[in-house]
Motif scaffolding. Structure first.
Motif, PDB file in Angstrom:
ATOM      1  N   PRO A   1      -3.748   5.674   1.737  1.00 36.97           N
ATOM      2  CA  PRO A   1      -2.959   6.735   2.370  1.00 36.97           C
ATOM      3  C   PRO A   1      -2.598   6.398   3.807  1.00 36.97           C
ATOM      4  CG  PRO A   1      -4.911   7.626   1.335  1.00 36.97           C
ATOM      5  CD  PRO A   1      -5.054   6.152   1.308  1.00 36.97           C
TER       6      PRO A   1
ATOM      7  N   TYR B   1       7.435  22.025   8.208  1.00 37.44           N
ATOM      8  CA  TYR B   1       8.439  22.080   7.145  1.00 37.44           C
ATOM      9  C   TYR B   1       9.680  22.825   7.612  1.00 37.44           C
ATOM     10  CZ  TYR B   1      10.551  23.232   2.668  1.00 37.44           C
ATOM     11  OH  TYR B   1      11.442  23.369   1.638  1.00 37.44           O
TER      12      TYR B   1
ATOM     13  N   SER C   1       0.915   4.046  -2.765  1.00 37.89           N
ATOM     14  CA  SER C   1       0.618   5.408  -2.352  1.00 37.89           C
ATOM     15  C   SER C   1       1.750   6.350  -2.742  1.00 37.89           C
ATOM     16  CB  SER C   1       0.409   5.425  -0.852  1.00 37.89           C
ATOM     17  OG  SER C   1      -0.008   6.672  -0.430  1.00 37.89           O
ATOM     18  N   MET C   2       2.975   5.859  -2.612  1.00 37.41           N
ATOM     19  CA  MET C   2       4.135   6.673  -3.002  1.00 37.41           C
ATOM     20  C   MET C   2       4.096   6.960  -4.500  1.00 37.41           C
ATOM     21  SD  MET C   2       6.122   7.730  -0.783  1.00 37.41           S
ATOM     22  CE  MET C   2       5.098   7.837   0.646  1.00 37.41           C
TER      23      MET C   2
ATOM     24  N   GLY D   1       4.247  14.481   3.619  1.00 35.28           N
ATOM     25  CA  GLY D   1       3.455  14.497   2.394  1.00 35.28           C
ATOM     26  C   GLY D   1       2.106  13.830   2.569  1.00 35.28           C
TER      27      GLY D   1
ATOM     28  N   GLU E   1       1.572   9.635  -4.897  1.00 38.28           N
ATOM     29  CA  GLU E   1       2.165  10.869  -4.363  1.00 38.28           C
ATOM     30  C   GLU E   1       3.161  11.460  -5.371  1.00 38.28           C
ATOM     31  OE1 GLU E   1       1.966  12.012  -0.978  1.00 38.28           O
ATOM     32  OE2 GLU E   1       3.374  13.651  -1.340  1.00 38.28           O
TER      33      GLU E   1
ATOM     34  N   VAL F   1       9.947  13.835   5.155  1.00 41.38           N
ATOM     35  CA  VAL F   1       9.276  14.551   4.067  1.00 41.38           C
ATOM     36  C   VAL F   1       8.115  13.720   3.530  1.00 41.38           C
ATOM     37  CG1 VAL F   1       9.524  15.514   1.758  1.00 41.38           C
ATOM     38  CG2 VAL F   1      11.385  15.723   3.369  1.00 41.38           C
ATOM     39  N   ALA F   2       8.378  12.427   3.303  1.00 40.68           N
ATOM     40  CA  ALA F   2       7.326  11.556   2.769  1.00 40.68           C
ATOM     41  C   ALA F   2       6.164  11.460   3.754  1.00 40.68           C
ATOM     42  CB  ALA F   2       7.894  10.172   2.488  1.00 40.68           C
TER      43      ALA F   2
ATOM     44  N   ALA G   1       0.096   3.886   3.831  1.00 34.88           N
ATOM     45  CA  ALA G   1       1.370   4.514   3.514  1.00 34.88           C
ATOM     46  C   ALA G   1       1.917   5.246   4.716  1.00 34.88           C
ATOM     47  CB  ALA G   1       1.180   5.486   2.357  1.00 34.88           C
TER      48      ALA G   1
ATOM     49  N   ALA H   1       0.838  -1.196   0.000  1.00 35.49           N
ATOM     50  CA  ALA H   1       0.000   0.000   0.000  1.00 35.49           C
ATOM     51  C   ALA H   1       0.870   1.242   0.000  1.00 35.49           C
ATOM     52  CB  ALA H   1      -0.912  -0.012   1.218  1.00 35.49           C
ATOM     53  N   ALA H   2       1.920   1.197   0.799  1.00 36.03           N
ATOM     54  CA  ALA H   2       2.824   2.346   0.845  1.00 36.03           C
ATOM     55  C   ALA H   2       3.455   2.570  -0.517  1.00 36.03           C
ATOM     56  CB  ALA H   2       3.911   2.105   1.884  1.00 36.03           C
TER      57      ALA H   2
END
Lengths: 536, 536
Positions: free
Chosen positions: B471, B258, A477-478, B315, A481, B311-312, B474, A473-474
């Motif tokens: 999501p 951020y 999802s990546m 996101g 993204e 960062v991911a 992830a 799933a990741a």
């Protein structure tokens, strides 16, 4: 007994000494070879370096003529050494670097000269002690002020060298003025010899095999786009390939995928330096307008953010828990297609920048959306994944088989639906090659699905733990993204195209001649252009 | 009619002209205020800058005395200007920078002097034309060779400035030797005045409010660790908080999360420069051994890789498809606990570096594993997530309710089990504060679960689409990935502790006085230490 032990010890120490000496001798013996290889590598990485070295040598030899030739020396005198100094310090690898340093040097010297004369005028007093104190105070104040000014980001970025030269010249003139009577002549000489030096540097930089920062930036942007395209494709293909390859994944520095995006991650300093230097270069686009180098830096920033997602995606390869291959295979086609589309978009953009024509944001977005939709459909239409714990698994098979029997029919239906939708979408104005290509892909997909069908029912029965589904799933999802981040990159590149007045997009532009470079993009031009410490 | 239109047009043009002039005047009027604010900001960001500016001013005033004071001038003469030059060029913000430049300058000058004399000896010929050609050839060859050598990475990194000074001095001496008879005196003067300049710079740098690169590196490593800790915690908390906050997420540059990790992403150049400068500094740890500054750079590199995962994770907040809040709430506790543990580990490491004591890798890993296990349990034990398409949803509720009725009981059981396991694990030798803290957390967790219970049955009925679960999956997967990366960071920091002979770990070290800084870590010391262009 004791004696023998001491003896053995001393023998040991002795032999270790000898070993040390041998290894040292070995090192010394291998040193020249090492140096030779290193020098060979530096030259081979970027042959322009050799040319640049010869250019600097030539410039120095020419400027030495001011001293060596009688008629020239009579005109300039021993001040010629300022010209020699200037050539050593100002001559940079790229035209932009040389121009920026040369103009900074000229500006700094001129300003310092003017100010020094003004202060000299103020300090015009017969009392020597008063003059000394006045000059000392001026040196202190201006030294502190100039040093502080160099901390201001805007100045630091654009005029750091200029402020330094200003401080230097000011001090030299004002301090000399205390002893030398004819300061005006000294200042004039300094300025004129510096002008000679800067002029010679500029001629050598601009007209003898010039290296443009702008071109470097242009090329590095292209190679970054292509490197990312390669790494995205390779990552997804590897994720779905046989697991044998994943053994030698540990040394990530040796990983070819890592190598592809490595250069993008830490590109900030280099991009900004190149953009800054390029903005000094007298190069214009066809319409006589300035090329928006800063926009290249912005593209670089958006690519950096894109690459963080690539890192995360690449991280999925090394994840310890892996989703069963059978489950992954269900979505293989859609995922690979999405990755291919992302890579294609990146390559189209690289090509657009290389050939200086715009690309159709519309078509690329449509294609992306289509493939994204396809993946979404695959995720929805594929058999239900029963995410339960292993405990409950034994009790659910009946339910699952019931549900899946229904689903299997629906799947067939939806696949047909989605296929027809792709076909109808294909009639949008895209180049004919890509149409054929995608049709082929579809056919292939159909074939694969037909082969897969018999296995499906088996897989459906096995329910999947949520924790097992997580990595997959990741991964998915990546991928999604990544498309979002890609959108941002596309905006920036399109803006770049508009700002640099790239040729308008024509039908078929996108698909002809997409250069697929599979080797590692050359990124080691990097170190040529960073500002050096400077000297003297 | 026409006339009036022309009139209106001309009035328009006129008014637009006036507008332009007004806006220009406005800008000019606001300019001094802008400059004042900028200067104020530069000084406020790092007050050491003001001090450094004053130091440079003082050094320049002192070196001017060589010229201004009669007895000193008699000894040195007009060569004093070399000392002035040296001070302007060599004086850097940090001790390491000054030392590296000063020693490079000294070394380069000495070597160049020696070589120049050797060549001068070779060129000792009465024929002036032969000498001129010989000197010209030497200048060309050495210029090209030195320029090429500067491209070799090792030289570029450590001795770039030295090679430049070498080239400069060599050229000055060899060219002057053609006209001046007493070159030996000239070279000696140059070397001695440069020594005076370098000496003065070193005294000012080392003994008057010294700024150590090593200290900057040390502090920035700590603040990076803390910044990452804050951002991880904030990201996870925000993910599970009310969705209201997510509205103003667009301008990511203004996002406080951020800001926390921004400085880490592009820290490569700065880290390496600081580590390099620090390695020149004469500072030793307690055991009189060198502090392993390069290891700090390695910690920085592992932190950079950790930050890509952050960062991911960040996101995921901006992802368009969001998993329903009700589902997310099921795993809220475990995820937040994991994030808190990750943040705690980062803070423990920051504290370990700050206080120079080692930390227990064992305990931290155990705690992490425990929380990870907890999350895994939660994922397994929570009600089955039926991942089907919407179409099938209407047909499945019966099945789900049946399954979940069973699960609801099991959930209760497992929660109790996992809680007791945590309690028993808490008896491991960790500080009492954290025990209390975790107990409180558990109690809170129990309370929350009791509140949640009535809602659970409702949630269970709604099955979840795979694409909706993506999501969240992830997000969870990124959390787990983050722990893997954290492991790498922990290794590097532990190695740092061992190499710098930090104080041994004692029980209770980890938990006392963990400094929780919630403000944005100060990262704007960054620009002080980058190599400047240098001058002259």
């Amino acid at each position: 007994m004791k004696v023998s032990m001491t003896e053995t010890n001393s023998t040991k120490t002795c032999s270790s000494h000898w070993k040390f000496i041998y290894s040292l001798a070995d090192k010394v013996k291998r040193f020249p070879g090492l140096v030779r290889r290193e020098i060979w590598k530096v030259g081979k990485d970027d042959p322009r370096r050799i040319l640049h070295s010869l250019k600097v040598g030539l410039a120095l030899a020419l400027v030495s003529l001011l001293y060596l030739m009688e008629p020239l020396f009579k005109g300039i005198g021993s001040n010629a050494m300022w010209a020699v100094m200037t050539v050593v310090v100002v001559m940079e690898f790229t035209v932009g670097g040389t121009l920026s340093k040369g103009l900074n040097r000229g500006l700094g010297t001129s300003l310092a000269g003017l100010l020094a004369f003004f202060i000299e005028y103020l300090a015009d007093n017969p009392d020597q002690i008063f003059r000394a104190i006045f000059i000392g105070a001026a040196v202190f104040l201006l030294g502190a002020a100039a040093t502080f000014v160099r901390f201001i980001p805007y100045i630091k970025k654009n005029y750091d060298y200029g402020v330094m030269v200003f401080l230097l010249t000011f001090n030299l003139i004002i301090v000399s003025s205390y002893r030398v009577d004819n300061v005006l002549k000294m200042a004039k000489d300094r300025i004129s010899t510096i002008c000679i030096g800067v002029g010679l540097c500029l001629v050598m930089s601009l007209f003898v095999f010039p290296n443009w920062s702008g071109e470097d930036l242009h090329k590095s942007t292209i190679s970054k786009l292509e490197g990312l395209a390669n790494s995205v494709e390779a990552t997804v293909v590897e994720y779905f390939s046989d697991s044998k390859k994943q053994a030698n994944e540990d040394d990530s520095s040796e990983d070819p995928i890592y190598k592809c995006y490595e250069a993008v991650l830490d590109s900030k300093a280099r991009d900004e330096t190149l953009a800054l230097q390029a903005s000094w270069e007298p190069r214009y686009s066809k319409c006589c307008q300035r090329i928006p180098w800063q926009q290249y830096a912005k593209v670089g920033a958006s690519l950096r953010h894109f690459s963080y997602t690539v890192v995360a995606l690449h991280g999925c390869l090394q994840s310890e828990i892996q989703t069963p291959r059978s489950i992954r295979d269900l979505y293989k086609d859609s995922c690979i297609r999405l990755a291919q589309e992302v890579s294609k978009v990146l390559r189209v953009m690289a090509n657009s920048i290389r050939k200086k024509h715009q690309f159709s944001l519309q078509i690329l977005s449509n294609n992306l959306n289509e493939v994204l939709q396809d993946l979404d459909n695959a995720l929805k239409s594929q058999p239900q994944l029963l995410l339960g714990s292993r405990n409950s698994r034994s009790r659910t098979p009946k339910i699952s088989t019931k549900a899946t029997a229904h689903n299997d029919n629906r799947l067939e239906e939806e696949t047909r639906l989605s296929l027809s939708s792709i076909k109808s979408d294909c009639c949008s104005p895209v180049g004919s090659k890509s149409k054929e290509h995608s049709r082929e892909q579809i056919k292939e997909g159909q074939r694969q699905k037909k082969v897969l069908r018999p296995q499906l029912s088996k897989i459906i029965i096995t329910s999947l733990e949520f924790s097992e589904a997580l990595p997959f799933a990741a991964f998915t999802s990546m991928l999604v993204e990544m498309v979002a981040k890609l959108d941002h990159v596309m905006d920036k590149v399109e803006e770049l195209g508009r700002m640099s007045h790239f040729r308008e997009f024509r039908d078929g532009d996108d698909d002809e001649n997409i250069v697929v470079t599979c080797e590692r993009p050359k990124m080691n031009i990097v170190d040529n252009d960073l500002p050096s410490y400077g000297a003297e």
